[in-house]
Design an enzyme around this catalytic site. Structure first.
Site, PDB file in Angstrom:
ATOM      1  N   HIS A   6      -5.182  -8.067  24.301  1.00  0.00           N
ATOM      2  CA  HIS A   6      -4.892  -7.142  25.117  1.00  0.00           C
ATOM      3  C   HIS A   6      -3.893  -7.894  26.291  1.00  0.00           C
ATOM      4  O   HIS A   6      -4.241  -8.772  27.168  1.00  0.00           O
ATOM      5  CB  HIS A   6      -5.868  -6.423  25.972  1.00  0.00           C
ATOM      6  CG  HIS A   6      -5.759  -5.510  27.057  1.00  0.00           C
ATOM      7  ND1 HIS A   6      -6.123  -5.147  28.034  1.00  0.00           N
ATOM      8  CD2 HIS A   6      -4.722  -4.457  26.616  1.00  0.00           C
ATOM      9  CE1 HIS A   6      -5.551  -3.929  28.388  1.00  0.00           C
ATOM     10  NE2 HIS A   6      -4.718  -3.785  27.890  1.00  0.00           N
ATOM     11  N   GLU A  34      -1.539  -6.793  21.539  1.00  0.00           N
ATOM     12  CA  GLU A  34      -1.016  -5.672  22.239  1.00  0.00           C
ATOM     13  C   GLU A  34      -0.194  -6.092  23.211  1.00  0.00           C
ATOM     14  O   GLU A  34      -0.512  -7.077  24.010  1.00  0.00           O
ATOM     15  CB  GLU A  34      -2.154  -4.905  22.836  1.00  0.00           C
ATOM     16  CG  GLU A  34      -1.892  -3.440  23.284  1.00  0.00           C
ATOM     17  CD  GLU A  34      -1.720  -3.497  24.804  1.00  0.00           C
ATOM     18  OE1 GLU A  34      -1.039  -2.467  25.333  1.00  0.00           O
ATOM     19  OE2 GLU A  34      -1.911  -4.517  25.324  1.00  0.00           O
ATOM     20  N   HIS A  49       3.593  -4.488  31.904  1.00  0.00           N
ATOM     21  CA  HIS A  49       2.748  -3.636  31.772  1.00  0.00           C
ATOM     22  C   HIS A  49       3.106  -2.374  33.013  1.00  0.00           C
ATOM     23  O   HIS A  49       3.295  -1.372  32.779  1.00  0.00           O
ATOM     24  CB  HIS A  49       1.317  -3.786  31.950  1.00  0.00           C
ATOM     25  CG  HIS A  49       0.389  -2.845  32.023  1.00  0.00           C
ATOM     26  ND1 HIS A  49      -0.089  -2.244  33.228  1.00  0.00           N
ATOM     27  CD2 HIS A  49      -0.388  -2.087  31.149  1.00  0.00           C
ATOM     28  CE1 HIS A  49      -0.891  -1.351  33.015  1.00  0.00           C
ATOM     29  NE2 HIS A  49      -0.913  -1.151  31.662  1.00  0.00           N
ATOM     30  N   GLU A 133       3.138  -0.986  22.902  1.00  0.00           N
ATOM     31  CA  GLU A 133       2.922   0.133  23.703  1.00  0.00           C
ATOM     32  C   GLU A 133       4.233   0.499  24.492  1.00  0.00           C
ATOM     33  O   GLU A 133       4.833  -0.435  25.123  1.00  0.00           O
ATOM     34  CB  GLU A 133       1.765  -0.002  24.646  1.00  0.00           C
ATOM     35  CG  GLU A 133       1.634   1.311  25.423  1.00  0.00           C
ATOM     36  CD  GLU A 133       0.624   1.345  26.698  1.00  0.00           C
ATOM     37  OE1 GLU A 133       0.600   2.200  27.554  1.00  0.00           O
ATOM     38  OE2 GLU A 133      -0.246   0.340  26.569  1.00  0.00           O
TER      39      GLU A 133
END
Length: 266
Positions: A6, A34, A49, A133
């Site tokens: 992650h 990810e 992020h 993402e």
């Protein structure tokens, strides 16, 4: 249970940095990494992020209000490790492209698309994938889907990438641009993931929060369920216990996106 890193190995190293990705790529048996992408003021794809730089850097403000050169001047606290900065997506591909391609080739030869089943002998390069993402559920980034699709296709990495987003319309656009792309729909509760998926965005995988499995496992059969973590890898850390992967499998989870995957894979 398939394991992903992650934001890289984000518990021990600064999240979404080349250092965190390199440490993750060294782990045997890890399925993939990810990461999160956004666009700069000058239209470059960067890996970060939060929509603001405040939490992870010594700067302040919205990512979209900085040029790539300006973001590169911000410092990410890295302790005793070498200086880290917000990476451009180009840099991540440069770091991982060889390993991603090795995985695609191995998977093709073995006739499979799963990492630990890539037909490689022990000690050889295992398949590595990226879960990219798109951070566009709060702030829209016009053209980000086209940019990332072009980058992936230019490198021949279509089979090594999973795209995910909380924004179903963004995944719908990805699906339009590349009907073969693997898509995962994000939300907190898996029931909401399922609702979005059935809305026709083109997703085939469900990406819920690991503590929000509010559907029976029977309803999840046939789906890839990549559950993501937040905070520590195992909240029971103070007692010395670890996550019970068998229990999570019984809930219908097929993959875990962990902050500290090195605890489980070598």
């Amino acid at each position: 249970m398939k394991l992903w890193a992650h934001r890289g190995c984000s518990q021990r190293y600064p999240e979404n940095t080349l250092l965190a990705f390199e440490k993750a790529a060294q782990l045997q048996e890890l399925v993939g990494i990810e990461l999160d992408i956004q666009l700069t003021k000058d239209g470059q794809i960067v890996v970060i992020h939060d929509e603001k730089v405040d939490r992870t850097t010594d700067g302040s403000g919205w990512v979209r209000d900085f040029t790539l050169a300006e973001l590169k001047r911000l410092k990410i606290e890295s302790g005793s490790y070498p200086r880290q900065e917000i990476p451009a997506m180009e840099e991540v591909f440069l770091l991982l492209e060889e390993r991603l391609k090795a995985g695609v080739e191995a998977g093709t030869k073995a006739g499979t698309d799963t990492g630990s089943e890539a037909g490689l002998k022990p000690g050889k390069m295992a398949r590595l994938r990226l879960n990219i993402e798109l951070k566009n559920s709060i702030l829209p980034y016009d053209g980000m889907e086209e940019k990332i699709i072009d980058m992936v296709h230019d490198r021949g990495l279509e089979g090594a990438v999973v795209y995910s987003s909380f924004c179903a319309r963004s995944l719908e656009k990805i699906h339009y641009l590349d009907s073969e792309a693997e898509l995962g729909i994000l939300d907190t509760r898996i029931s909401d993931c399922m609702y979005k998926l059935k809305g026709g965005c083109g997703a085939t995988a469900l990406h819920p929060f690991w503590r929000a499995m509010d559907l029976p496992a029977e309803q999840l059969r046939g789906y890839t369920v990549r559950a993501w973590m937040s905070g520590h890898l195992y909240p029971e850390k103070s007692t010395g216990t670890r996550l019970k992967l068998e229990w999570l499998e019984e809930l219908g989870i097929t993959d875990l996106i962990l902050n500290e995957p090195e605890v489980y894979v070598g």
